[in-house]
Design a protein around this motif. Structure first.
Motif, PDB file in Angstrom:
ATOM      1  N   ARG A 274       0.844  -1.215   0.000  1.00 42.56           N
ATOM      2  CA  ARG A 274       0.000   0.000   0.000  1.00 42.56           C
ATOM      3  C   ARG A 274       0.868   1.251   0.000  1.00 42.56           C
ATOM      4  O   ARG A 274       2.058   1.206   0.357  1.00 42.56           O
ATOM      5  CB  ARG A 274      -0.993   0.006   1.149  1.00 42.56           C
ATOM      6  CG  ARG A 274      -0.369   0.154   2.530  1.00 42.56           C
ATOM      7  CD  ARG A 274      -1.382  -0.086   3.641  1.00 42.56           C
ATOM      8  NE  ARG A 274      -1.713  -1.513   3.730  1.00 42.56           N
ATOM      9  CZ  ARG A 274      -2.506  -1.992   4.672  1.00 42.56           C
ATOM     10  NH1 ARG A 274      -3.102  -1.180   5.525  1.00 42.56           N
ATOM     11  NH2 ARG A 274      -2.750  -3.286   4.735  1.00 42.56           N
ATOM     12  N   GLN A 292      -3.072   3.945   4.596  1.00 44.21           N
ATOM     13  CA  GLN A 292      -4.517   3.864   4.751  1.00 44.21           C
ATOM     14  C   GLN A 292      -4.894   2.541   5.379  1.00 44.21           C
ATOM     15  O   GLN A 292      -4.426   1.478   4.977  1.00 44.21           O
ATOM     16  CB  GLN A 292      -5.207   4.020   3.398  1.00 44.21           C
ATOM     17  CG  GLN A 292      -6.722   4.070   3.501  1.00 44.21           C
ATOM     18  CD  GLN A 292      -7.381   4.320   2.140  1.00 44.21           C
ATOM     19  OE1 GLN A 292      -6.703   4.373   1.083  1.00 44.21           O
ATOM     20  NE2 GLN A 292      -8.697   4.457   2.137  1.00 44.21           N
ATOM     21  N   ARG A 294      -7.121  -0.607   6.064  1.00 47.22           N
ATOM     22  CA  ARG A 294      -8.103  -1.395   5.329  1.00 47.22           C
ATOM     23  C   ARG A 294      -8.875  -2.257   6.303  1.00 47.22           C
ATOM     24  O   ARG A 294      -8.277  -2.979   7.110  1.00 47.22           O
ATOM     25  CB  ARG A 294      -7.413  -2.262   4.298  1.00 47.22           C
ATOM     26  CG  ARG A 294      -6.771  -1.456   3.175  1.00 47.22           C
ATOM     27  CD  ARG A 294      -6.042  -2.380   2.203  1.00 47.22           C
ATOM     28  NE  ARG A 294      -5.426  -1.630   1.106  1.00 47.22           N
ATOM     29  CZ  ARG A 294      -4.658  -2.201   0.187  1.00 47.22           C
ATOM     30  NH1 ARG A 294      -4.410  -3.521   0.221  1.00 47.22           N
ATOM     31  NH2 ARG A 294      -4.127  -1.470  -0.770  1.00 47.22           N
ATOM     32  N   ASN A 295     -10.147  -2.232   6.180  1.00 47.00           N
ATOM     33  CA  ASN A 295     -10.995  -2.995   7.082  1.00 47.00           C
ATOM     34  C   ASN A 295     -11.554  -4.217   6.381  1.00 47.00           C
ATOM     35  O   ASN A 295     -11.734  -4.204   5.179  1.00 47.00           O
ATOM     36  CB  ASN A 295     -12.117  -2.109   7.625  1.00 47.00           C
ATOM     37  CG  ASN A 295     -11.579  -0.974   8.504  1.00 47.00           C
ATOM     38  OD1 ASN A 295     -10.650  -1.181   9.266  1.00 47.00           O
ATOM     39  ND2 ASN A 295     -12.149   0.225   8.367  1.00 47.00           N
TER      40      ASN A 295
END
Length: 295
Positions: A274, A292, A294-295
């Motif tokens: 990422r 960021q 990430r879920n």
């Protein structure tokens, strides 16, 4: 001729007692001798002896009517009624009445005879200080270097209404006092910094200048925008702390960033999976590196 009702005491030439009482002595030489209460009263007459005796008797009655010693005694008794227990009557056989006493002046008490006490001199006693305000005390105790459990809640507001000092090594120490001043506008306003002003109960003001304490693993909301060349422009709310497992972000934001490094110099380490973003903080003194979440 002599007439004496109830006389007693000293005797005259005839052996009679003349000290007190009333005595009338009529002599043949045309003179009469009257003795009342030990005093002689001489008079002359020019009538017969029997007429002289009658005149003397009438004079005695008149004299007794004027003197009336029993009235003096009754008057004395009536006067005693005012101060004692004796009771007089207005007429013989009448109903006993007690004369209304004249009002006596009040007897001065011991307090009345003492000079008046001087008026107390007013003293300028210091006013009782109000109990200290808890919030005022919290701001006053947050000295330089104090770590606090305070951060931006993501909506532009601080998480607490007063400073909460915590150990600087704790994972919930989110900010630190870098300066104490009077108004928040005196504090640095760069990324990762914030001024916190307060008005005390006495009207004075205080402001805490806070630096955000960044740590790896913390999350904050941000806005990521793709540029025409394919790069991304990032705007992060660096004084905020946001739950890394949350699925929503504050209005106007579209990403949750997780901190991967905090550097005082150099470039942020890149990751293959990422994109890594960086933000200069404290006027360029440090760099926050984040990706960021990430879920």
């Amino acid at each position: 001729m002599s007439f004496y009702p109830g006389a007693s005491g000293d005797s005259d030439d005839d052996g009679d007692d003349l000290t007190s009482g009333t005595r009338i002595h009529v002599r043949g030489d045309g003179h009469s001798r009257i003795r009342v209460a030990g005093r002689d009263m001489n008079t002359s007459y020019f009538v017969s002896a029997s007429s002289a005796a009658l005149v003397a008797l009438v004079g005695l009655v008149i004299l007794l009517g004027m003197w009336q010693p029993w009235q003096e005694e009754a008057a004395a008794g009536g006067e005693r009624d005012r101060v004692g227990a004796a009771i007089g009557s207005d007429a013989p056989g009448g109903t006993p009445t007690k004369p209304v006493p004249y009002p006596e002046p009040p007897t001065p008490s011991e307090e009345d005879t003492q000079p008046p006490a001087p008026e107390p001199t007013p003293t300028s006693a210091s006013p009782t200080p109000s109990p200290p305000n808890a919030i005022d005390g919290a701001f006053a105790s947050a000295v330089l270097g104090t770590c606090l459990n305070v951060y931006d809640d993501g909506w532009g507001k601080l998480s607490h209404h007063r400073p909460l000092p915590v150990d600087c090594g704790a994972n919930y120490a989110y900010s630190k006092v870098s300066m104490v001043t009077t108004v928040a506008s005196n504090c640095p306003q760069g990324a990762g910094q914030r001024g916190w002003g307060h008005v005390n109960a006495d009207g004075s003001t205080i402001a805490l200048c806070l630096d955000r304490v960044f740590a790896v693993g913390q999350c904050f909301p941000a806005t990521l925008t793709r540029q025409a060349d394919g790069s991304f422009r990032s705007e992060g709310r660096l004084f905020s702390v946001w739950g890394c497992d949350r699925t929503q972000v504050p209005s106007g934001q579209n990403a949750i960033m997780v901190i991967t490094a905090v550097l005082d110099s150099g470039n942020c380490p890149q990751r293959s999976d990422r994109r890594t973003f960086s933000w200069p903080v404290f006027n360029g003194g440090d760099t926050v590196c984040a990706v960021q979440q990430r879920n």
